[in-house]
Design an enzyme around this catalytic site. Structure first.
Site, PDB file in Angstrom:
ATOM      1  N   PRO A 321       0.819  -1.207   0.000  1.00 37.15           N
ATOM      2  CA  PRO A 321       0.000   0.000   0.000  1.00 37.15           C
ATOM      3  C   PRO A 321       0.856   1.261   0.000  1.00 37.15           C
ATOM      4  O   PRO A 321       1.836   1.343   0.737  1.00 37.15           O
ATOM      5  CB  PRO A 321      -0.782  -0.113   1.319  1.00 37.15           C
ATOM      6  N   GLY A 322       0.518   2.205  -0.830  1.00 35.56           N
ATOM      7  CA  GLY A 322       1.175   3.511  -0.811  1.00 35.56           C
ATOM      8  C   GLY A 322       0.146   4.553  -0.410  1.00 35.56           C
ATOM      9  O   GLY A 322       0.126   5.057   0.721  1.00 35.56           O
ATOM     10  N   ARG A 323      -0.751   4.810  -1.364  1.00 35.38           N
ATOM     11  CA  ARG A 323      -1.812   5.793  -1.152  1.00 35.38           C
ATOM     12  C   ARG A 323      -2.609   5.535   0.133  1.00 35.38           C
ATOM     13  O   ARG A 323      -2.919   6.470   0.870  1.00 35.38           O
ATOM     14  CB  ARG A 323      -2.768   5.721  -2.349  1.00 35.38           C
ATOM     15  N   TYR A 364      -5.372  12.981 -14.062  1.00 35.22           N
ATOM     16  CA  TYR A 364      -6.269  11.837 -13.934  1.00 35.22           C
ATOM     17  C   TYR A 364      -7.729  12.250 -13.828  1.00 35.22           C
ATOM     18  O   TYR A 364      -8.583  11.415 -13.577  1.00 35.22           O
ATOM     19  CB  TYR A 364      -5.954  11.039 -12.660  1.00 35.22           C
ATOM     20  N   CYS A 391       0.228  29.121 -15.841  1.00 38.04           N
ATOM     21  CA  CYS A 391      -0.162  29.629 -17.156  1.00 38.04           C
ATOM     22  C   CYS A 391      -0.743  28.501 -17.989  1.00 38.04           C
ATOM     23  O   CYS A 391      -0.111  28.033 -18.952  1.00 38.04           O
ATOM     24  CB  CYS A 391       1.030  30.240 -17.858  1.00 38.04           C
ATOM     25  N   GLU A 392      -1.944  28.049 -17.595  1.00 37.38           N
ATOM     26  CA  GLU A 392      -2.512  26.858 -18.193  1.00 37.38           C
ATOM     27  C   GLU A 392      -3.959  26.807 -17.706  1.00 37.38           C
ATOM     28  O   GLU A 392      -4.198  26.817 -16.506  1.00 37.38           O
ATOM     29  CB  GLU A 392      -1.691  25.667 -17.666  1.00 37.38           C
TER      30      GLU A 392
END
Ligand SMILES: *Cc1c(COP(=O)(O)O)cnc(C)c1O
Length: 463
Positions: A321-323, A364, A391-392
């Site tokens: 597990p990470g998240r 995502y 700037c996007e």
């Protein structure tokens, strides 16, 4: 249904009409414990605290934007996973979610192992004192120097991802006079994602060796002939942000099927299997993640049952597990710079960070929650979009959110569940300075990763 993350990009943008938003929450001041770190609470006077520390004080002392990490929550989650899996299993924390030396020390103290997938991550893990034999090294294209470094350091497992790497790693181990323990990463034809999984997924991806194409069995055959390698078992990782255990069930059945084939063909019973990570967390109140204890007993049952019916003894189980460990333990603290109402549409709220500190929304189509944390408010809910300063126009932090209509420049907003894949994926786009990670514990707040400075930028730019 969540429209959230997938590692390969937005996949479920079509399940909701563009501009979807849920009804405003009954109480804009409420903090859902599902999405906020354990010690986060709103005080009676209005401001939010974490570990007893007022967020206004954190902003004053450490600046914004900043990732604020609840150390007590992090350690509690480590212990919950460790205790749930018990002595017959290993819990590897997936370092790519967020790795720092303080985090490695906490993992070590709480009895977890760590996964790394680059020389850089390996250096962080080793430099903070994680014993090498409790480190597993992943990746589909580890370089020769990285493999040499891993073998020389004595990492416990290298998770081998290709035929090329089998030969390369065996040669390196032989040069160093050792036998390197390995797992072979297989693709089991299961793709799991949030609330659904596909059992017949195409094995059309860069990771692993396919079961159905026979590559996994061939890799085992080759590994068993290579003197530098000690094949310990099989590894599978089926996706991310998964809530449904059914995908793991199919994956485990197929991995055990391979173990049975290996026993029939080679007369060896491999002693380990690793079912990877990918367990989901709550980014919004609509997400309902399982408890580690339930996940552990489900996985252990699946493996035990499948092995019994295949006539195999039960191998040692690992999970990664990470998240699920670090994700819920942190929030990003931002200061509001501008509030721009677009009549009949929504209000754009600009904060002092954005896609450089959280790329997940843009990458995502991930969903997040957000709350006003520097004060309480009894104003009406206002449909908002929290955007960054880059700037996007795709620089969105929280696509649809309700914030109080009296929101004003200078207010502090917090976006919860940003512990995983935010700081670790942060960029210097527009020469933004990556925010610090501030850990809050019983001992008070302290910086564990400092904020970048313009000096840091100029040091890399040698002119
Ligand atoms: C990314 C990854 C993990 C961790 O995934 P989470 O979704 O953070 O739990 C575990 N194992 C492997 C091999 C991975 O690539």
């Amino acid at each position: 249904m969540s429209r959230s993350a997938h590692p390969a990009g937005p996949r479920h943008g079509d399940v909701m009409p563009e501009g979807h938003f849920t009804a405003p929450p009954a109480d804009l001041n409420a903090l859902d414990p599902k999405v906020w770190a354990r010690t986060v609470t709103r005080t009676l006077s209005g401001p939010v605290t974490v570990g007893g520390v007022d967020v206004r004080q954190l902003a004053e002392e450490f600046g914004t934007p900043a990732y604020i990490l609840d150390e007590q929550d992090f350690r509690a989650r480590c212990r919950a996973w460790r205790d749930a899996f018990g002595a017959d299993a290993d819990v590897y924390y997936a370092g790519k979610a967020f790795l720092s030396r303080a985090v490695v020390r906490w993992l070590h103290e709480e009895g977890l192992n760590v996964d790394v997938c680059s020389g850089g991550e390996l250096t962080v893990a080793l430099s903070a004192g994680m014993p090498a034999d409790r480190i597993a090294f992943h990746g589909n294209n580890k370089s020769v120097p990285e493999l040499e470094y891993a073998v020389k350091s004595g990492v416990g497992h290298v998770v081998v991802d290709s035929y090329d790497e089998l030969v390369r790693l065996s040669w390196i181990a032989e040069q160093q006079g050792v036998r390197q323990k390995i797992l072979i990463r297989v693709t089991v034809g299961v793709e799991a994602h949030t609330h659904e999984f596909i059992a017949t997924a195409h094995e059309d991806q860069k990771f692993g060796l396919s079961l159905s194409g026979g590559h996994a069995a061939e890799a085992v055959r080759r590994a068993l002939t290579l003197d530098g390698l000690e094949l310990r078992g099989i590894h599978s990782h089926i996706g991310s942000q998964i809530f449904d255990m059914a995908g793991f069930e199919v994956a485990a059945r197929r991995v055990v099927g391979l173990l049975a084939e290996i026993k029939a063909e080679h007369g060896v019973e491999l002693p380990e299997i690793d079912l990877g990570g990918g367990l989901g967390i709550a980014y919004t109140s609509e997400d309902d993640p399982a408890e580690p204890a339930d996940i552990a007993s489900a996985l252990a049952d699946i493996v035990r049952r499948e092995c019994a019916s295949a006539g195999l003894s039960t191998p040692r189980l690992s999970v990664e597990p990470g998240r699920a460990i670090v994700g819920p333990t942190a929030f990003t603290l931002y200061r509001v710079g501008t509030v721009k109402p677009l009549e009949g549409l929504r209000t754009y709220v600009s904060v002092d960070g954005g896609m450089s500190d959280n790329i997940r929304t843009a990458l995502y189509d991930a969903e997040y929650s957000v709350a006003l944390v520097s004060r309480a408010s009894s104003a009406e809910p206002m449909l908002s979009r929290v955007v960054g300063k880059h700037c996007e126009s795709g620089d969105i932090v929280v696509r649809d959110a309700f914030l109080p209509a009296d929101l004003a420049p200078g207010d502090l907003l917090a976006v919860p569940a940003t512990g995983a894949y935010c700081r670790s994926m942060a960029s210097n786009y527009n020469h933004a300075l990556k925010p610090p990670v501030v850990a809050v514990s019983e001992a008070g707040p302290r910086v564990i990763v400092r904020r970048e400075t313009e000096e840091d930028l100029l040091r890399l730019d040698i002119g």
